[in-house]
Design a protein around this motif. Structure first.
Motif, short mmCIF file in Angstrom:
data_model
loop_
_atom_site.label_atom_id
_atom_site.label_comp_id
_atom_site.label_asym_id
_atom_site.label_seq_id
_atom_site.Cartn_x
_atom_site.Cartn_y
_atom_site.Cartn_z
N ILE A 141 0.84 -1.20 0.00
CA ILE A 141 0.00 0.00 0.00
C ILE A 141 0.87 1.25 0.00
O ILE A 141 0.60 2.21 -0.73
N GLN A 142 1.91 1.24 0.79
CA GLN A 142 2.81 2.40 0.85
C GLN A 142 3.48 2.65 -0.51
O GLN A 142 3.63 3.79 -0.94
N ARG A 143 3.84 1.57 -1.19
CA ARG A 143 4.47 1.71 -2.51
C ARG A 143 3.45 2.24 -3.53
O ARG A 143 3.76 3.16 -4.31
N ALA A 144 2.26 1.69 -3.50
CA ALA A 144 1.22 2.10 -4.46
C ALA A 144 0.78 3.53 -4.22
O ALA A 144 0.45 4.26 -5.16
N LYS A 145 0.79 3.95 -2.97
CA LYS A 145 0.35 5.30 -2.60
C LYS A 145 1.18 6.36 -3.30
O LYS A 145 0.70 7.47 -3.57
N ALA A 146 2.42 6.05 -3.61
CA ALA A 146 3.31 7.00 -4.29
C ALA A 146 3.10 7.04 -5.80
O ALA A 146 3.68 7.88 -6.48
N LEU A 147 2.24 6.13 -6.32
CA LEU A 147 2.11 6.00 -7.77
C LEU A 147 0.71 6.30 -8.31
O LEU A 147 0.50 6.28 -9.52
N ALA A 148 -0.24 6.56 -7.43
CA ALA A 148 -1.61 6.81 -7.88
C ALA A 148 -2.31 7.75 -6.90
O ALA A 148 -1.84 7.94 -5.76
N HIS A 149 -3.42 8.30 -7.34
CA HIS A 149 -4.17 9.20 -6.47
C HIS A 149 -4.85 8.46 -5.32
O HIS A 149 -5.01 9.02 -4.24
N GLU A 150 -5.28 7.25 -5.57
CA GLU A 150 -5.96 6.46 -4.54
C GLU A 150 -5.40 5.05 -4.52
O GLU A 150 -4.92 4.54 -5.54
N VAL A 151 -5.52 4.42 -3.37
CA VAL A 151 -5.20 3.00 -3.25
C VAL A 151 -6.41 2.29 -2.64
O VAL A 151 -6.93 2.73 -1.61
N GLU A 152 -6.83 1.24 -3.30
CA GLU A 152 -7.86 0.36 -2.74
C GLU A 152 -7.20 -0.94 -2.35
O GLU A 152 -6.41 -1.50 -3.11
N PHE A 153 -7.54 -1.42 -1.16
CA PHE A 153 -7.00 -2.70 -0.71
C PHE A 153 -8.13 -3.72 -0.59
O PHE A 153 -9.11 -3.48 0.10
N SER A 154 -7.96 -4.85 -1.28
CA SER A 154 -8.94 -5.93 -1.23
C SER A 154 -8.35 -7.12 -0.49
O SER A 154 -7.25 -7.59 -0.82
N ALA A 155 -9.09 -7.60 0.50
CA ALA A 155 -8.71 -8.81 1.22
C ALA A 155 -9.37 -9.99 0.53
O ALA A 155 -10.56 -10.27 0.74
N GLU A 156 -8.62 -10.66 -0.34
CA GLU A 156 -9.22 -11.75 -1.11
C GLU A 156 -9.76 -12.84 -0.18
O GLU A 156 -9.13 -13.21 0.79
N ASP A 157 -10.96 -13.31 -0.51
CA ASP A 157 -11.67 -14.29 0.31
C ASP A 157 -11.98 -13.73 1.71
O ASP A 157 -11.96 -14.44 2.72
N ALA A 158 -12.30 -12.45 1.73
CA ALA A 158 -12.54 -11.76 3.01
C ALA A 158 -13.66 -12.37 3.82
O ALA A 158 -13.59 -12.44 5.06
N LEU A 159 -14.72 -12.80 3.14
CA LEU A 159 -15.89 -13.28 3.88
C LEU A 159 -15.68 -14.65 4.51
O LEU A 159 -16.53 -15.11 5.27
N ARG A 160 -14.55 -15.31 4.20
CA ARG A 160 -14.19 -16.55 4.91
C ARG A 160 -12.96 -16.32 5.79
O ARG A 160 -12.30 -17.28 6.22
N THR A 161 -12.66 -15.06 6.06
CA THR A 161 -11.55 -14.68 6.94
C THR A 161 -12.07 -14.43 8.35
O THR A 161 -13.21 -13.96 8.53
N GLU A 162 -11.26 -14.74 9.36
CA GLU A 162 -11.65 -14.46 10.74
C GLU A 162 -11.95 -12.97 10.88
O GLU A 162 -11.12 -12.13 10.50
N PRO A 163 -13.10 -12.59 11.41
CA PRO A 163 -13.45 -11.16 11.51
C PRO A 163 -12.39 -10.33 12.23
O PRO A 163 -12.08 -9.21 11.81
N GLU A 164 -11.80 -10.87 13.30
CA GLU A 164 -10.81 -10.12 14.06
C GLU A 164 -9.57 -9.84 13.21
O GLU A 164 -9.02 -8.73 13.24
N PHE A 165 -9.13 -10.84 12.45
CA PHE A 165 -7.95 -10.64 11.60
C PHE A 165 -8.26 -9.69 10.45
O PHE A 165 -7.43 -8.84 10.08
#
Length: 409
Positions: A141-165
């Motif tokens: 994210i820090q690297r991408a932040k220097a190269l574009a106006h916005e950064v979106e982060f997607s947690a792949e398979d988020a809905l089967r990820t532990e909510p706390e994590f």
């Protein structure tokens, strides 16, 4: 170098309440599905149509995937003026740098990073610990932040990820500079109740949640992509990722036209708006069918041929009395037209209207005679055209004339 004009994350906080951003991934997630690939020219045509449609963010492709994909993203980024142009990248330096170069000409750019977070993916796909995954995400994210106006982060398979994590890695993502957090149902597994619970939890537990936009990206493996997207919106998501005609990997993505018209038609329930010019939905759907060679199913909601077609005599009679009896949307609102299809289920009222539209003056006796012939014809063919009706009227007139001559003689 990071672009110098105003960081468009300034807009993220201002429209977070009553506006849902439409993130279209037809050219990336949709295009990579078997049977839907598009060349660069087709992608550019679709991109212009999506811009006219009023899409907020267009995910133009995955630049690191191939030189042609890089070129398509770069051309779209240089050409389009209104939407944010997004490029997909794994949390790898080469991917991020490639996305940044492809987006250099964009007026509004976004690098869309993704990284697996579920236990299944961490173990079998990445072979990484929780802390390693967090560290990779933060660095990317820090690297991408220097190269574009916005950064979106997607947690792949988020809905089967532990909510706390999931809440923890999203919190780190916010600290690292992400302005959009996407919790995708990557495999189309969850239900509306579960996705509501997850987005509610994230908004309560992610540090800095009030500074970012939460996004939903739902697949349709169990046929719930649109329902899940709407549930996420009701729970506070203010970006929804979707595709025209619902195309995408496996069973596809949430259909843009269905999400948008659900929000539009049921606005008192959802109480949010989009920037979509709904009258462009039908033409955009048909353009996609043209450039991919994949027809739209007749019974497809909103944009299918049958979406505003009525053959049943009972329905046709109701429609002729008042459209609201069987249509909850105006077809012109999506760029389509109502069609009273004449077939074996049609009644006298629809037949009369069509004949009057063809400028025939009918008395009851004529209508009775033609209707009987009409019903006989429907047993032989599925639908009756205007040419068929003209032939029926000509036959009726000829028979009537012959009978009159016989009486006189």
């Amino acid at each position: 170098m990071k672009p110098t004009h105003q960081d468009s994350t300034d807009n993220v906080e201002s429209d977070v309440d009553g506006r849902v951003r439409i993130f279209d991934t037809t050219l990336r997630d949709g295009e990579q599905a078997p049977g839907f690939s598009m060349d660069r020219r087709a992608k550019l045509r679709m991109a212009h149509a999506l811009e006219a449609l009023g899409v907020d963010i267009i995910e133009a492709g995955f630049p690191q995937a191939s030189p042609d994909d890089f070129a398509a993203v770069a051309e779209i980024a240089r050409t389009l003026k209104t939407p944010t142009i997004a490029a997909l990248a794994r949390c790898q330096e080469a991917d991020i740098d490639s996305a940044g170069r492809a987006l250099e000409g964009a007026r509004h750019s976004r690098i869309h990073l993704f990284l697996s977070t579920s236990p299944l993916h961490r173990e079998h796909k990445l072979g990484k610990s929780k802390q390693q995954v967090i560290d990779i995400a933060a660095s990317a994210i820090q690297r991408a932040k220097a190269l574009a106006h916005e950064v979106e982060f997607s947690a792949e398979d988020a809905l089967r990820t532990e909510p706390e994590f999931l809440a923890e890695i999203f919190s780190v993502a916010v600290e690292a500079g992400a302005s959009v957090l996407n919790a995708p149902d990557t495999v189309g597994y969850v239900t509306p109740t579960e996705i509501t619970r997850m987005f509610t939890y994230l908004r309560e537990h992610v540090r800095g949640a009030d500074k970012v936009v939460f996004s939903a990206h739902c697949h349709d493996d169990l046929g719930m992509a649109v329902a899940n997207s709407l549930a996420a919106i009701a729970a506070g998501a203010r970006q929804v990722e979707c595709t025209i005609n619902g195309i995408g990997e496996r069973a596809g993505n949430a259909a843009l036209e269905e999400v948008v018209m659900a929000l539009h038609t049921r606005r008192p329930l959802f109480r949010v708006d989009t920037g979509i010019v709904t009258q462009h939905l039908y033409p955009t759907s048909r353009l996609l069918a043209e450039v991919t060679g994949q027809p739209v199913p007749r019974n497809k909601a909103i944009v299918g041929d049958n979406a505003f077609a009525h053959e049943s005599g009972i329905h046709q009679h109701g429609m002729l009395k008042h459209r609201g009896t069987y249509e909850i949307m105006r077809p012109q609102d999506v760029g389509a037209k109502t069609s009273l299809v004449l077939g074996k289920h049609s009644g006298r009222h629809a037949l009369r209207q069509r004949l009057e539209e063809l400028e025939y003056d009918l008395d009851e006796a004529t209508l009775d005679a033609v209707f009987e012939r009409f019903k006989n014809l429907t047993d032989k063919q599925r639908s009756i055209t205007n040419d068929d009706l003209v032939a029926l009227m000509d036959k009726h007139r000829n028979n009537h004339h012959t009978a009159a001559v016989a009486v006189e003689s």
